[in-house]
Each structure stands twice: as C-alpha cells, then as structure tokens.
Design a protein around this motif. Structure first.
Motif, PDB file in Angstrom:
ATOM      1  N   VAL A 116       9.646  -2.244   4.265  1.00 24.86           N
ATOM      2  CA  VAL A 116       8.564  -2.883   3.512  1.00 24.86           C
ATOM      3  C   VAL A 116       7.260  -2.191   3.878  1.00 24.86           C
ATOM      4  O   VAL A 116       6.773  -2.328   4.997  1.00 24.86           O
ATOM      5  CB  VAL A 116       8.470  -4.391   3.848  1.00 24.86           C
ATOM      6  CG1 VAL A 116       7.247  -5.009   3.171  1.00 24.86           C
ATOM      7  CG2 VAL A 116       9.749  -5.104   3.435  1.00 24.86           C
ATOM      8  N   CYS A 117       6.747  -1.384   2.940  1.00 23.39           N
ATOM      9  CA  CYS A 117       5.471  -0.714   3.149  1.00 23.39           C
ATOM     10  C   CYS A 117       4.919  -0.309   1.798  1.00 23.39           C
ATOM     11  O   CYS A 117       5.582  -0.452   0.779  1.00 23.39           O
ATOM     12  CB  CYS A 117       5.602   0.500   4.068  1.00 23.39           C
ATOM     13  SG  CYS A 117       3.997   0.935   4.807  1.00 23.39           S
ATOM     14  N   MET A 118       3.704   0.198   1.805  1.00 20.19           N
ATOM     15  CA  MET A 118       3.069   0.532   0.536  1.00 20.19           C
ATOM     16  C   MET A 118       2.870   2.020   0.330  1.00 20.19           C
ATOM     17  O   MET A 118       2.604   2.463  -0.782  1.00 20.19           O
ATOM     18  CB  MET A 118       1.722  -0.187   0.440  1.00 20.19           C
ATOM     19  CG  MET A 118       1.880  -1.695   0.578  1.00 20.19           C
ATOM     20  SD  MET A 118       0.430  -2.609   0.076  1.00 20.19           S
ATOM     21  CE  MET A 118       0.467  -2.310  -1.699  1.00 20.19           C
ATOM     22  N   CYS A 119       3.011   2.827   1.408  1.00 18.68           N
ATOM     23  CA  CYS A 119       2.583   4.226   1.310  1.00 18.68           C
ATOM     24  C   CYS A 119       3.366   5.046   0.282  1.00 18.68           C
ATOM     25  O   CYS A 119       2.828   5.987  -0.284  1.00 18.68           O
ATOM     26  CB  CYS A 119       2.623   4.889   2.679  1.00 18.68           C
ATOM     27  SG  CYS A 119       4.156   4.651   3.582  1.00 18.68           S
ATOM     28  N   GLU A 120       4.632   4.685   0.011  1.00 19.97           N
ATOM     29  CA  GLU A 120       5.365   5.427  -1.009  1.00 19.97           C
ATOM     30  C   GLU A 120       4.911   5.031  -2.421  1.00 19.97           C
ATOM     31  O   GLU A 120       5.269   5.682  -3.388  1.00 19.97           O
ATOM     32  CB  GLU A 120       6.882   5.170  -0.912  1.00 19.97           C
ATOM     33  CG  GLU A 120       7.521   5.623   0.381  1.00 19.97           C
ATOM     34  CD  GLU A 120       7.823   4.454   1.294  1.00 19.97           C
ATOM     35  OE1 GLU A 120       6.941   3.570   1.449  1.00 19.97           O
ATOM     36  OE2 GLU A 120       8.920   4.400   1.870  1.00 19.97           O
ATOM     37  N   HIS A 126      -1.780   5.546   1.559  1.00 17.44           N
ATOM     38  CA  HIS A 126      -1.947   4.725   2.760  1.00 17.44           C
ATOM     39  C   HIS A 126      -1.049   3.485   2.665  1.00 17.44           C
ATOM     40  O   HIS A 126      -0.560   3.139   1.596  1.00 17.44           O
ATOM     41  CB  HIS A 126      -3.420   4.360   2.972  1.00 17.44           C
ATOM     42  CG  HIS A 126      -4.184   5.464   3.651  1.00 17.44           C
ATOM     43  ND1 HIS A 126      -4.021   5.759   4.986  1.00 17.44           N
ATOM     44  CD2 HIS A 126      -5.083   6.351   3.166  1.00 17.44           C
ATOM     45  CE1 HIS A 126      -4.792   6.789   5.307  1.00 17.44           C
ATOM     46  NE2 HIS A 126      -5.446   7.177   4.216  1.00 17.44           N
ATOM     47  N   CYS A 127      -0.880   2.840   3.823  1.00 20.75           N
ATOM     48  CA  CYS A 127       0.106   1.761   3.918  1.00 20.75           C
ATOM     49  C   CYS A 127      -0.447   0.395   3.519  1.00 20.75           C
ATOM     50  O   CYS A 127       0.128  -0.640   3.873  1.00 20.75           O
ATOM     51  CB  CYS A 127       0.684   1.701   5.328  1.00 20.75           C
ATOM     52  SG  CYS A 127       1.464   3.253   5.838  1.00 20.75           S
ATOM     53  N   GLY A 128      -1.573   0.373   2.807  1.00 19.27           N
ATOM     54  CA  GLY A 128      -2.133  -0.908   2.400  1.00 19.27           C
ATOM     55  C   GLY A 128      -3.208  -0.734   1.352  1.00 19.27           C
ATOM     56  O   GLY A 128      -3.371   0.346   0.777  1.00 19.27           O
ATOM     57  N   PRO A 161       9.312  -4.555   7.870  1.00 17.25           N
ATOM     58  CA  PRO A 161       7.942  -4.114   7.584  1.00 17.25           C
ATOM     59  C   PRO A 161       7.485  -3.008   8.527  1.00 17.25           C
ATOM     60  O   PRO A 161       7.624  -3.112   9.743  1.00 17.25           O
ATOM     61  CB  PRO A 161       7.096  -5.382   7.778  1.00 17.25           C
ATOM     62  CG  PRO A 161       7.951  -6.333   8.541  1.00 17.25           C
ATOM     63  CD  PRO A 161       9.379  -5.934   8.348  1.00 17.25           C
ATOM     64  N   SER A 162       6.932  -1.924   7.933  1.00 12.38           N
ATOM     65  CA  SER A 162       6.588  -0.740   8.730  1.00 12.38           C
ATOM     66  C   SER A 162       5.111  -0.374   8.625  1.00 12.38           C
ATOM     67  O   SER A 162       4.699   0.692   9.049  1.00 12.38           O
ATOM     68  CB  SER A 162       7.438   0.449   8.277  1.00 12.38           C
ATOM     69  OG  SER A 162       7.055   0.855   6.986  1.00 12.38           O
ATOM     70  N   ASP A 163       4.318  -1.269   8.068  1.00 12.53           N
ATOM     71  CA  ASP A 163       2.934  -0.962   7.736  1.00 12.53           C
ATOM     72  C   ASP A 163       1.956  -1.010   8.916  1.00 12.53           C
ATOM     73  O   ASP A 163       0.906  -0.408   8.886  1.00 12.53           O
ATOM     74  CB  ASP A 163       2.460  -1.994   6.720  1.00 12.53           C
ATOM     75  CG  ASP A 163       2.781  -3.388   7.258  1.00 12.53           C
ATOM     76  OD1 ASP A 163       3.958  -3.798   7.172  1.00 12.53           O
ATOM     77  OD2 ASP A 163       1.887  -4.027   7.839  1.00 12.53           O
TER      78      ASP A 163
END
Ligand code: PBG
Ligand code: ZN
Length: 323
Positions: A116-120, A126-128, A161-163
């Motif tokens: 669970v992250c946003m960077c992709e 960025h991860c958020g 979650p990896s953010d």
C-alpha cells in the motif's frame, strides 16, 4: 585437548543435526509486479529473471510459486495513468485490484499481500499527497486508508503499507475495521530506511521521485534506536507484523527489533540486494546459488521470521534440498 569444535563438523549429517538456524518455505514471500494491459510477460531489465505480468498473465507466476512451495506473494501495481493524487491506486478496476481478483479466483490457496503506497501511482513519484515540495503527512492518511480498503475489497488477504507516513497504521486499521475487515492483518513496513538499494525496484515500478528524494519520510540509515521507536509505534497502532527493510545491511536492526518487540518480524531483501548478486554472478565473480543461500540464512539468523525475497522460489527449492 578437551574441546574440539571440529568434532561437530565432521559429516554433513552431523552438521545439519546441530544447525542453529532452520528455514521453512512457509515463511517466504515473493514480490510480483502487475502491469496494466493484456498478454504481458516481460522481463524487468533492472531485475533479471523477474517479470511484469498483466492481470490475465499473472496466474503463470502464481503457479510457478505454488509449485515451488511459496504460498504468499506481495503485489505491486503499475497503472497506465498517474496523477497528482494517485487516484488509480484506489480504483476498483485498477490494475492491482484486477490482479488480486484474477489470483484469488483461480488460486484461492495463494495468500495475497498488497503493498500500500502511492509512489507508483502519483505523477510526481512521491509516496503521498504533496504540499509544495513536501509530502503532507495528514492529507495522505485518508488516501492510504482508501487504497488499503480497495485492496481488501478486491480480495487481498493482508495489506502492507510502505509509505512511512506517521499514523498510517491507525488510519488503515480504523478504516478496515469500520468496513467489516477487522480480521485482515496489517504487515507494516515499520522500519524502512531511505536506501539506495531500492534503485532497481524504482526502475521496475516506474516509481522514482520526479524531484528530491524520500529522506523526508523514510528513515536515516545512521539510526538504530529510531527503529525501535517506529516499531513500537506501529505495534501500538495495531500492526500485526513488523517489517525491516532493506535486510542485508540492516541485520543489526532485525535483531534489535526482534528482541525489543513481541510481533513477528519480516525482513525485505530488496531489489538492490538481488540485483547485486545477479550482477556479480553474471560476471562470474561469485557463485549465485551459494551466495543466495548464505544471504537468506543470515537474515533468518538475525531474527527474521518471514523473508520477502525475489529469490523466494529458488530459496524454497534450496530449503527442500537441505541447503
Ligand atoms: C514503495 C516501495 C518501494 C519498495 C517497496 N515498496 C520503493 C521505495 O520506497 O522507493 C522497495 C522494494 C525493493 O527495492 O525491492 N514505497
Ligand atoms: Zn512509496
């Protein structure tokens, strides 16, 4: 001479009988990349022998994993479209959601964990959610919760979650609980360092930050007591498994977190660790199989209960052979 340690090294049988570290394929997790599209199985340049699979093709990877005794996968998604808010990450028809469906429909026995992250998914990598050039912690939390929920709704067995936002385990736990998923575990990337060892992954996942770096949210590798702080916080927020990442340069951290918490410890042997072995072996400088075995054992010896590795299938085979 009374003491002769070599007595216990005299035969393979005896050496194996007195081994202090024993591994099981039950504790291995294989990372997989799922890419938007159809009929894709494409080798990843930065990660030899790892592939991008489209949702319709990922079954192949699952079958190979199961055949080798690997029972869990960690999924990453590569969407077609990115935007500032990473909206594809919580699209119920998003690439990862489709991949999860596909896997659980055909291979219900495979345990599916999602990153669970946003960077992709963000255009800026960025991860958020950004506020100027900074990642805004509190604005990001509801997005992470939404992403985790969409994975679980799609059939994920566990979320990871990896953010590295503060408070994200609480936020995700609360959202999952409110939606009837109180039994879905969270494996937190609790102790995640800002590491150059993620390089090959970022190429594989197209997730390198467009500007700056991740030092504003991932940990400074000069620190070890901070690892305990992060681990205890996540435990108090409801994490079920604590992860340390990377693994090989952080064996001291694995050991410390194991000793100072009461949760299972996962170690992520990251892309750069895998790529280094592949590259050196490719040059004929080291023996790939033996270095793989020795590295994996060292991570368990340090205290890991679970190992996430791009070599998961090969390690499972090695365990079966008694290596
Ligand atoms: C997403 C994420 C990353 C990795 C796992 N999840 C990359 C990063 O934080 O930049 C790295 C995995 C690897 O290198 O194998 N945040
Ligand atoms: Zn990220």
């Amino acid at each position: 001479m009374i003491n002769r340690p070599r007595r216990l090294r005299g035969s393979d049988t005896l050496r194996k009988a007195v081994r202090e570290t024993r591994m099981s394929a039950d504790s291995l997790i294989l990372p997989l990349f799922i890419k938007e599209g159809k009929n894709i199985k494409q080798e990843i340049q930065s990660l030899p022998n790892q592939f991008h699979y489209s949702p319709d093709m990922v079954g192949q990877a699952i079958e190979e994993a199961l055949k080798n005794g690997v029972k869990a996968v960690l999924l990453f998604g590569l969407p077609e479209n990115k935007d500032e808010f990473g909206t594809e990450a919580f699209n119920e028809n998003g690439v990862l959601q489709k991949g999860i469906h596909e896997i659980k429909k055909n291979y219900p026995e495979m345990y599916v964990i999602t990153d669970v992250c946003m960077c992709e998914y963000t255009s800026h990598g960025h991860c958020g959610i950004l506020n100027g050039e900074q990642v805004d912690n509190d604005k990001t939390l509801p997005y992470l919760a939404k992403i985790a929920l969409s994975h679980v709704k799609a059939g994920a067995d566990m979320v990871a979650p990896s953010d590295m936002m503060d408070g994200r385990i609480s936020a995700i736990r609360m959202t999952l609980d409110q939606n009837g998923f109180s039994d879905t575990p969270i494996m937190s990337y609790s102790v995640k360092y800002a590491s150059a060892f993620y390089g090959p992954f970022r190429e594989a996942a197209c997730s390198a930050p467009a500007f700056g770096n991740r030092k504003g949210y991932q940990m400074d590798y000069h620190n070890s007591r901070e690892a305990i702080k992060e681990a205890l916080l996540d435990a108090s927020e409801g994490a079920d498994i604590l992860m340390v990442k990377p693994a090989l340069s952080y064996l001291d951290i694995i050991k410390a977190v194991k000793e100072q918490t009461h949760l299972p410890i996962a170690a992520y042997s990251v892309s750069g660790e895998y790529a280094m072995i592949k590259a050196a072996a490719g040059q004929g400088l080291i023996d790939e199989y033996n270095v793989m075995c020795e590295s994996a054992v060292s991570i368990y010896r340090a205290g890991a209960d679970i190992l996430i590795s791009y070599y998961a299938k090969e390690i499972a085979a090695a365990i079966k052979r008694g290596d």
